[in-house]
Design an enzyme around this catalytic site. Sequence first.
Site, PDB file in Angstrom:
ATOM      1  N   TRP A   1       0.813  -1.215   0.000  1.00  0.00           N
ATOM      2  CA  TRP A   1       0.000   0.000   0.000  1.00  0.00           C
ATOM      3  C   TRP A   1       0.847   1.265   0.000  1.00  0.00           C
ATOM      4  O   TRP A   1       0.532   2.231  -0.690  1.00  0.00           O
ATOM      5  CB  TRP A   1      -1.008   0.002   1.146  1.00  0.00           C
ATOM      6  CG  TRP A   1      -2.153  -0.935   0.877  1.00  0.00           C
ATOM      7  CD1 TRP A   1      -2.545  -2.003   1.624  1.00  0.00           C
ATOM      8  CD2 TRP A   1      -3.071  -0.893  -0.239  1.00  0.00           C
ATOM      9  NE1 TRP A   1      -3.624  -2.627   1.044  1.00  0.00           N
ATOM     10  CE2 TRP A   1      -3.963  -1.972  -0.089  1.00  0.00           C
ATOM     11  CE3 TRP A   1      -3.221  -0.056  -1.351  1.00  0.00           C
ATOM     12  CZ2 TRP A   1      -4.992  -2.237  -1.007  1.00  0.00           C
ATOM     13  CZ3 TRP A   1      -4.238  -0.320  -2.268  1.00  0.00           C
ATOM     14  CH2 TRP A   1      -5.111  -1.394  -2.087  1.00  0.00           C
TER      15      TRP A   1
ATOM     16  N   ASP B   1      -1.569   6.615   6.490  1.00  0.00           N
ATOM     17  CA  ASP B   1      -2.665   5.784   5.998  1.00  0.00           C
ATOM     18  C   ASP B   1      -2.926   4.717   7.067  1.00  0.00           C
ATOM     19  O   ASP B   1      -2.125   3.798   7.237  1.00  0.00           O
ATOM     20  CB  ASP B   1      -2.260   5.135   4.666  1.00  0.00           C
ATOM     21  CG  ASP B   1      -3.292   4.129   4.148  1.00  0.00           C
ATOM     22  OD1 ASP B   1      -4.341   3.944   4.797  1.00  0.00           O
ATOM     23  OD2 ASP B   1      -3.035   3.533   3.078  1.00  0.00           O
TER      24      ASP B   1
ATOM     25  N   LYS C   1     -12.340  -1.429   6.265  1.00  0.00           N
ATOM     26  CA  LYS C   1     -11.623  -2.479   6.969  1.00  0.00           C
ATOM     27  C   LYS C   1     -12.088  -2.508   8.424  1.00  0.00           C
ATOM     28  O   LYS C   1     -12.528  -3.517   8.926  1.00  0.00           O
ATOM     29  CB  LYS C   1     -10.111  -2.266   6.937  1.00  0.00           C
ATOM     30  CG  LYS C   1      -9.413  -2.740   5.666  1.00  0.00           C
ATOM     31  CD  LYS C   1      -9.755  -1.947   4.442  1.00  0.00           C
ATOM     32  CE  LYS C   1      -9.206  -2.522   3.162  1.00  0.00           C
ATOM     33  NZ  LYS C   1      -7.920  -1.981   2.768  1.00  0.00           N
TER      34      LYS C   1
HETATM   35  C1  LIG Z   1      -7.502  -1.295   1.604  1.00  0.00           C
HETATM   36  C2  LIG Z   1      -6.396  -0.337   1.743  1.00  0.00           C
HETATM   37  C3  LIG Z   1      -6.227   0.717   0.842  1.00  0.00           C
HETATM   38  C4  LIG Z   1      -7.124   0.900  -0.375  1.00  0.00           C
HETATM   39  O1  LIG Z   1      -8.342   1.431  -0.012  1.00  0.00           O
HETATM   40  P1  LIG Z   1      -9.430   1.831  -1.116  1.00  0.00           P
HETATM   41  O2  LIG Z   1     -10.506   2.452  -0.289  1.00  0.00           O
HETATM   42  O3  LIG Z   1      -9.846   0.575  -1.806  1.00  0.00           O
HETATM   43  O4  LIG Z   1      -8.814   2.812  -2.044  1.00  0.00           O
HETATM   44  C5  LIG Z   1      -5.189   1.593   1.045  1.00  0.00           C
HETATM   45  N1  LIG Z   1      -4.357   1.459   2.093  1.00  0.00           N
HETATM   46  C6  LIG Z   1      -4.481   0.458   2.979  1.00  0.00           C
HETATM   47  C7  LIG Z   1      -3.526   0.356   4.120  1.00  0.00           C
HETATM   48  C8  LIG Z   1      -5.505  -0.476   2.831  1.00  0.00           C
HETATM   49  O5  LIG Z   1      -5.623  -1.480   3.716  1.00  0.00           O
END
Ligand SMILES: *Cc1c(COP(=O)(O)O)cnc(C)c1O
Length: 364
Positions: A104, A174, A198
């Site tokens: 990511w 993030d 998540k």
């Molecule tokens: C799932 C995830 C993403 C992507 O998220 P989207 O909403 O599908 O763009 C980005 N960073 C992390 C750490 C993730 O777990």
Amino acid sequence: MQERLYNFSAGPAVMPLSVLKKAQEELVCLPGVGASILEISHRSKPFEAILLAAQDNIRKLLNVPENYKILFLQGGALTQFAMIPMNIIHNTDSTADYIVSGTWSKKAASEAKTQGKINIVWDGKEEGFRRKPVDSELNLNPNAAYCYITSNETIEGVQWQKMPETGNIPLVCDASSDVFSHPVDISKYGIYYACAQKNAGPAGVTLLVIRDDFVDKSGDDLASMFSYKKLAAANSMLNTPPCFAIYMLKLVTDWLLTDIGGLDKMFKINQNKAALLYDAIDQSNGFYRGHANKEYRSIMNVPFRLPSEELDKQFQNEAKEIGLITLGGHRSVGGIRASIYNAMPEAGVIKLRDFMLDFAKKNG
Ligand SMILES: *Cc1c(COP(=O)(O)O)cnc(C)c1O
């Protein structure tokens, strides 16, 4: 009716059962409104109250200081990969530092390059993304506008246990896959953000906790929907926000505050759940091999491998037969991944742990 199974999906992922039931109960007719949350105006008083309550819950849970705004944005975490540099360094002489600790953050860095100048200050790819860097490995630029990190790498199951020390450089984080899983010190961050699907709610909303001086950095040349400044000024309501996802986020944060009792408690529960699986891995005499180095093991995503790909498949098939579903690793890495977010009940983790012990005994 089909019974609920234990769902170890990495995202969209398991939600608290009580939250789903509450949403079901209120779906047709929101109390005091006489219509569904799906049917009412985002400019109505009842919706405004829901949005404010969700912000208030987040402020409490994460202990968000006064000089931060809480935004609800669309386009998922990936849109933020571009919006962050677009608002903070685009069309300026500033640069940003990126720590690449997994799939990511690698993606975040490559998207950021479309918007401005960034420096990769650490890259764990050669080592297979099994750990985070220690502070002395970071080649930080003292003038960087921010240092970008991914608190939990969802695919590799690698999590910072202690955030890096970056001096005067604010972190931008993030936290998509570990927001609300443990207490955080927001004052270290210029931006702390997470897509909801998540650990915080359904897909469709991304929550952003952003310091006022970061809000103010947005260039005046940006189109409104991409400008933190304009989005913040309209309290995330420049246009129709994802009303239902915000409503669900409010219910999940109510659950965290009221049923769980806050993030200290949630953290303990999560640590205990994760320990059940990691102990099973460590006591298997090498039958199960965890991906992350021990010091960086994620309490949210537990990826591991069995001795062969055939056994990986057999493990998933037999698990499914007893109601343990979506245990496949990410398509890029294979193997097994058990995502055990906040809403995964301990009973589900115990059932998986017992299955792991049993499977290793039969096939080891
Ligand atoms: C799932 C995830 C993403 C992507 O998220 P989207 O909403 O599908 O763009 C980005 N960073 C992390 C750490 C993730 O777990």
